[in-house]
Design a protein around this motif. Structure first.
Motif, PDB file in Angstrom:
ATOM      1  N   MET A 244       0.844  -1.176   0.000  1.00  0.00           N
ATOM      2  CA  MET A 244       0.000   0.000   0.000  1.00  0.00           C
ATOM      3  C   MET A 244       0.888   1.237   0.000  1.00  0.00           C
ATOM      4  O   MET A 244       1.736   1.410   0.858  1.00  0.00           O
ATOM      5  CB  MET A 244      -0.883  -0.005   1.247  1.00  0.00           C
ATOM      6  N   LEU A 245       0.676   2.091  -0.983  1.00  0.00           N
ATOM      7  CA  LEU A 245       1.433   3.323  -1.047  1.00  0.00           C
ATOM      8  C   LEU A 245       0.735   4.390  -0.210  1.00  0.00           C
ATOM      9  O   LEU A 245      -0.496   4.484  -0.203  1.00  0.00           O
ATOM     10  CB  LEU A 245       1.552   3.797  -2.496  1.00  0.00           C
ATOM     11  N   LEU A 246       1.527   5.176   0.470  1.00  0.00           N
ATOM     12  CA  LEU A 246       0.982   6.227   1.324  1.00  0.00           C
ATOM     13  C   LEU A 246       0.885   7.534   0.555  1.00  0.00           C
ATOM     14  O   LEU A 246       1.754   7.854  -0.251  1.00  0.00           O
ATOM     15  CB  LEU A 246       1.879   6.404   2.550  1.00  0.00           C
ATOM     16  N   ASP A 247      -0.165   8.281   0.808  1.00  0.00           N
ATOM     17  CA  ASP A 247      -0.344   9.607   0.214  1.00  0.00           C
ATOM     18  C   ASP A 247       0.348  10.618   1.142  1.00  0.00           C
ATOM     19  O   ASP A 247      -0.218  11.059   2.138  1.00  0.00           O
ATOM     20  CB  ASP A 247      -1.841   9.913   0.087  1.00  0.00           C
ATOM     21  N   HIS A 248       1.565  10.965   0.789  1.00  0.00           N
ATOM     22  CA  HIS A 248       2.387  11.817   1.653  1.00  0.00           C
ATOM     23  C   HIS A 248       1.816  13.225   1.811  1.00  0.00           C
ATOM     24  O   HIS A 248       1.985  13.847   2.861  1.00  0.00           O
ATOM     25  CB  HIS A 248       3.832  11.857   1.146  1.00  0.00           C
ATOM     26  N   MET A 249       1.143  13.725   0.795  1.00  0.00           N
ATOM     27  CA  MET A 249       0.545  15.063   0.901  1.00  0.00           C
ATOM     28  C   MET A 249      -0.618  15.059   1.900  1.00  0.00           C
ATOM     29  O   MET A 249      -0.763  15.981   2.699  1.00  0.00           O
ATOM     30  CB  MET A 249       0.072  15.553  -0.474  1.00  0.00           C
ATOM     31  N   TYR A 250      -1.433  14.013   1.840  1.00  0.00           N
ATOM     32  CA  TYR A 250      -2.548  13.906   2.779  1.00  0.00           C
ATOM     33  C   TYR A 250      -2.023  13.729   4.205  1.00  0.00           C
ATOM     34  O   TYR A 250      -2.535  14.333   5.141  1.00  0.00           O
ATOM     35  CB  TYR A 250      -3.469  12.747   2.384  1.00  0.00           C
ATOM     36  N   ILE A 251      -0.992  12.911   4.339  1.00  0.00           N
ATOM     37  CA  ILE A 251      -0.383  12.699   5.652  1.00  0.00           C
ATOM     38  C   ILE A 251       0.192  14.007   6.188  1.00  0.00           C
ATOM     39  O   ILE A 251       0.047  14.328   7.363  1.00  0.00           O
ATOM     40  CB  ILE A 251       0.678  11.584   5.589  1.00  0.00           C
ATOM     41  N   ALA A 252       0.821  14.793   5.321  1.00  0.00           N
ATOM     42  CA  ALA A 252       1.363  16.096   5.735  1.00  0.00           C
ATOM     43  C   ALA A 252       0.238  17.003   6.236  1.00  0.00           C
ATOM     44  O   ALA A 252       0.404  17.725   7.231  1.00  0.00           O
ATOM     45  CB  ALA A 252       2.119  16.751   4.583  1.00  0.00           C
ATOM     46  N   ALA A 253      -0.912  16.957   5.563  1.00  0.00           N
ATOM     47  CA  ALA A 253      -2.059  17.760   6.005  1.00  0.00           C
ATOM     48  C   ALA A 253      -2.541  17.287   7.385  1.00  0.00           C
ATOM     49  O   ALA A 253      -2.893  18.118   8.242  1.00  0.00           O
ATOM     50  CB  ALA A 253      -3.187  17.675   4.985  1.00  0.00           C
ATOM     51  N   LEU A 254      -2.545  15.986   7.599  1.00  0.00           N
ATOM     52  CA  LEU A 254      -2.934  15.453   8.909  1.00  0.00           C
ATOM     53  C   LEU A 254      -1.958  15.907   9.994  1.00  0.00           C
ATOM     54  O   LEU A 254      -2.369  16.265  11.100  1.00  0.00           O
ATOM     55  CB  LEU A 254      -2.993  13.924   8.887  1.00  0.00           C
ATOM     56  N   VAL A 255      -0.668  15.884   9.683  1.00  0.00           N
ATOM     57  CA  VAL A 255       0.345  16.321  10.645  1.00  0.00           C
ATOM     58  C   VAL A 255       0.108  17.776  11.033  1.00  0.00           C
ATOM     59  O   VAL A 255       0.164  18.140  12.211  1.00  0.00           O
ATOM     60  CB  VAL A 255       1.771  16.115  10.085  1.00  0.00           C
ATOM     61  N   THR A 256      -0.175  18.603  10.046  1.00  0.00           N
ATOM     62  CA  THR A 256      -0.453  20.018  10.322  1.00  0.00           C
ATOM     63  C   THR A 256      -1.670  20.153  11.236  1.00  0.00           C
ATOM     64  O   THR A 256      -1.660  20.958  12.174  1.00  0.00           O
ATOM     65  CB  THR A 256      -0.674  20.785   9.006  1.00  0.00           C
ATOM     66  N   ARG A 257      -2.705  19.357  10.976  1.00  0.00           N
ATOM     67  CA  ARG A 257      -3.886  19.392  11.844  1.00  0.00           C
ATOM     68  C   ARG A 257      -3.541  18.955  13.265  1.00  0.00           C
ATOM     69  O   ARG A 257      -4.023  19.542  14.232  1.00  0.00           O
ATOM     70  CB  ARG A 257      -4.990  18.497  11.263  1.00  0.00           C
ATOM     71  N   ILE A 258      -2.697  17.943  13.385  1.00  0.00           N
ATOM     72  CA  ILE A 258      -2.285  17.464  14.717  1.00  0.00           C
ATOM     73  C   ILE A 258      -1.514  18.558  15.438  1.00  0.00           C
ATOM     74  O   ILE A 258      -1.726  18.805  16.633  1.00  0.00           O
ATOM     75  CB  ILE A 258      -1.433  16.186  14.602  1.00  0.00           C
ATOM     76  N   GLN A 259      -0.635  19.225  14.711  1.00  0.00           N
ATOM     77  CA  GLN A 259       0.150  20.301  15.311  1.00  0.00           C
ATOM     78  C   GLN A 259      -0.733  21.469  15.735  1.00  0.00           C
ATOM     79  O   GLN A 259      -0.340  22.277  16.569  1.00  0.00           O
ATOM     80  CB  GLN A 259       1.245  20.757  14.338  1.00  0.00           C
ATOM     81  N   ASN A 260      -1.941  21.518  15.175  1.00  0.00           N
ATOM     82  CA  ASN A 260      -2.930  22.524  15.573  1.00  0.00           C
ATOM     83  C   ASN A 260      -3.956  21.935  16.543  1.00  0.00           C
ATOM     84  O   ASN A 260      -5.089  22.404  16.637  1.00  0.00           O
ATOM     85  CB  ASN A 260      -3.625  23.109  14.339  1.00  0.00           C
ATOM     86  N   ASN A 261      -3.566  20.870  17.249  1.00  0.00           N
ATOM     87  CA  ASN A 261      -4.352  20.241  18.324  1.00  0.00           C
ATOM     88  C   ASN A 261      -5.619  19.530  17.872  1.00  0.00           C
ATOM     89  O   ASN A 261      -6.612  19.505  18.605  1.00  0.00           O
ATOM     90  CB  ASN A 261      -4.671  21.256  19.422  1.00  0.00           C
ATOM     91  N   ASP A 262      -5.598  18.911  16.708  1.00  0.00           N
ATOM     92  CA  ASP A 262      -6.723  18.102  16.243  1.00  0.00           C
ATOM     93  C   ASP A 262      -6.405  16.639  16.559  1.00  0.00           C
ATOM     94  O   ASP A 262      -5.681  15.972  15.824  1.00  0.00           O
ATOM     95  CB  ASP A 262      -6.930  18.306  14.741  1.00  0.00           C
ATOM     96  N   SER A 263      -6.940  16.128  17.673  1.00  0.00           N
ATOM     97  CA  SER A 263      -6.616  14.766  18.109  1.00  0.00           C
ATOM     98  C   SER A 263      -7.211  13.708  17.178  1.00  0.00           C
ATOM     99  O   SER A 263      -6.680  12.599  17.084  1.00  0.00           O
ATOM    100  CB  SER A 263      -7.085  14.538  19.544  1.00  0.00           C
ATOM    101  N   ASN A 264      -8.295  14.002  16.493  1.00  0.00           N
ATOM    102  CA  ASN A 264      -8.872  13.045  15.546  1.00  0.00           C
ATOM    103  C   ASN A 264      -7.924  12.784  14.386  1.00  0.00           C
ATOM    104  O   ASN A 264      -7.898  11.690  13.831  1.00  0.00           O
ATOM    105  CB  ASN A 264     -10.213  13.552  15.018  1.00  0.00           C
ATOM    106  N   ALA A 265      -7.142  13.777  14.023  1.00  0.00           N
ATOM    107  CA  ALA A 265      -6.194  13.628  12.921  1.00  0.00           C
ATOM    108  C   ALA A 265      -5.119  12.595  13.277  1.00  0.00           C
ATOM    109  O   ALA A 265      -4.658  11.856  12.409  1.00  0.00           O
ATOM    110  CB  ALA A 265      -5.559  14.969  12.573  1.00  0.00           C
ATOM    111  N   PHE A 266      -4.721  12.526  14.540  1.00  0.00           N
ATOM    112  CA  PHE A 266      -3.703  11.548  14.924  1.00  0.00           C
ATOM    113  C   PHE A 266      -4.249  10.125  14.794  1.00  0.00           C
ATOM    114  O   PHE A 266      -3.536   9.227  14.353  1.00  0.00           O
ATOM    115  CB  PHE A 266      -3.184  11.788  16.345  1.00  0.00           C
ATOM    116  N   ALA A 267      -5.498   9.922  15.148  1.00  0.00           N
ATOM    117  CA  ALA A 267      -6.111   8.594  15.013  1.00  0.00           C
ATOM    118  C   ALA A 267      -6.124   8.175  13.545  1.00  0.00           C
ATOM    119  O   ALA A 267      -5.829   7.018  13.214  1.00  0.00           O
ATOM    120  CB  ALA A 267      -7.527   8.601  15.586  1.00  0.00           C
ATOM    121  N   GLU A 268      -6.425   9.106  12.674  1.00  0.00           N
ATOM    122  CA  GLU A 268      -6.435   8.803  11.240  1.00  0.00           C
ATOM    123  C   GLU A 268      -5.013   8.536  10.726  1.00  0.00           C
ATOM    124  O   GLU A 268      -4.788   7.612   9.943  1.00  0.00           O
ATOM    125  CB  GLU A 268      -7.062   9.957  10.463  1.00  0.00           C
TER     126      GLU A 268
END
Length: 187
Positions: free
Chosen positions: A1-25
């Motif tokens: 399975m290939l990872l979508d690095h751009m989507y993952i980067a967006a999730l990381v940014t959300r986590i850094q902005n205190n979105d705990s649901n993004a870490f679960a994803e």
């Protein structure tokens, strides 16, 4: 399975902005690949689960310090590699202190330490584990990161803290040894 690095980067940014649901994803997207690496490296599914727990705890605690979100996958893999390496060394030292034979002889002789395969790719991984286990540590790490975790040579060099030419040498040497093992098996 290939990872979508751009989507993952967006999730990381959300986590850094205190979105705990993004870490679960993020966990759900990256867990299987990191688990496969840990199982292959440690040769023990239970120990691999422990390694992943520690890896994700460290990632969660330190994700705010990650300056480039697009490098998350490499960063996470680097954490996982270090956790697995430390666990393997501790287990090896414990067994040596108990007077047992080397750790690798014990693990290699126990077929229950191989993870169950659920897909064709995992079946192939399981078959290759025997060959990988025979490789020297550096070659095994480089082969695993390149061909199982699909990491770039540059990322491997960063994780292994060595030069790009060393990574290439480890890959060439590792492939030669694995080819020899596979040829011996066929005869």
């Amino acid at each position: 399975m290939l990872l979508d690095h751009m989507y993952i980067a967006a999730l990381v940014t959300r986590i850094q902005n205190n979105d705990s649901n993004a870490f679960a994803e993020l966990y759900a997207l990256t867990y299987q690949k990191e688990y496969n690496f840990a199982c292959n490296y440690l040769k023990d599914p239970v120990l691999a689960q422990d390694a992943l727990q520690e890896t994700y705890i460290r990632a969660y605690k330190n994700i705010a310090r990650l300056k480039e979100a697009r490098l998350f996958v490499s960063w996470l893999h680097s954490i996982n590699f270090r956790v697995c390496y430390t666990m393997l060394e501790k287990k090896k030292n414990t067994l040596e202190n108990l007077g047992d034979e080397s750790y690798h002889n014990i693990v290699d002789s126990n077929p229950s330490n191989k993870p169950e395969s659920q897909t064709i790719q995992q079946n192939e991984l399981s078959e290759m584990q025997g060959f990988l286990a025979k490789l020297p540590s550096k070659e095994r790490q480089a082969i695993t990161m390149r061909y199982i975790n699909q990491m770039t040579l540059e990322d491997i060099a960063r994780v292994m803290e060595c030069s790009l030419s060393s990574v290439k040498r480890y890959l060439v040497n590792g492939r030669k040894v694995m080819k020899t093992y596979m040829n011996e098996r066929r005869t």
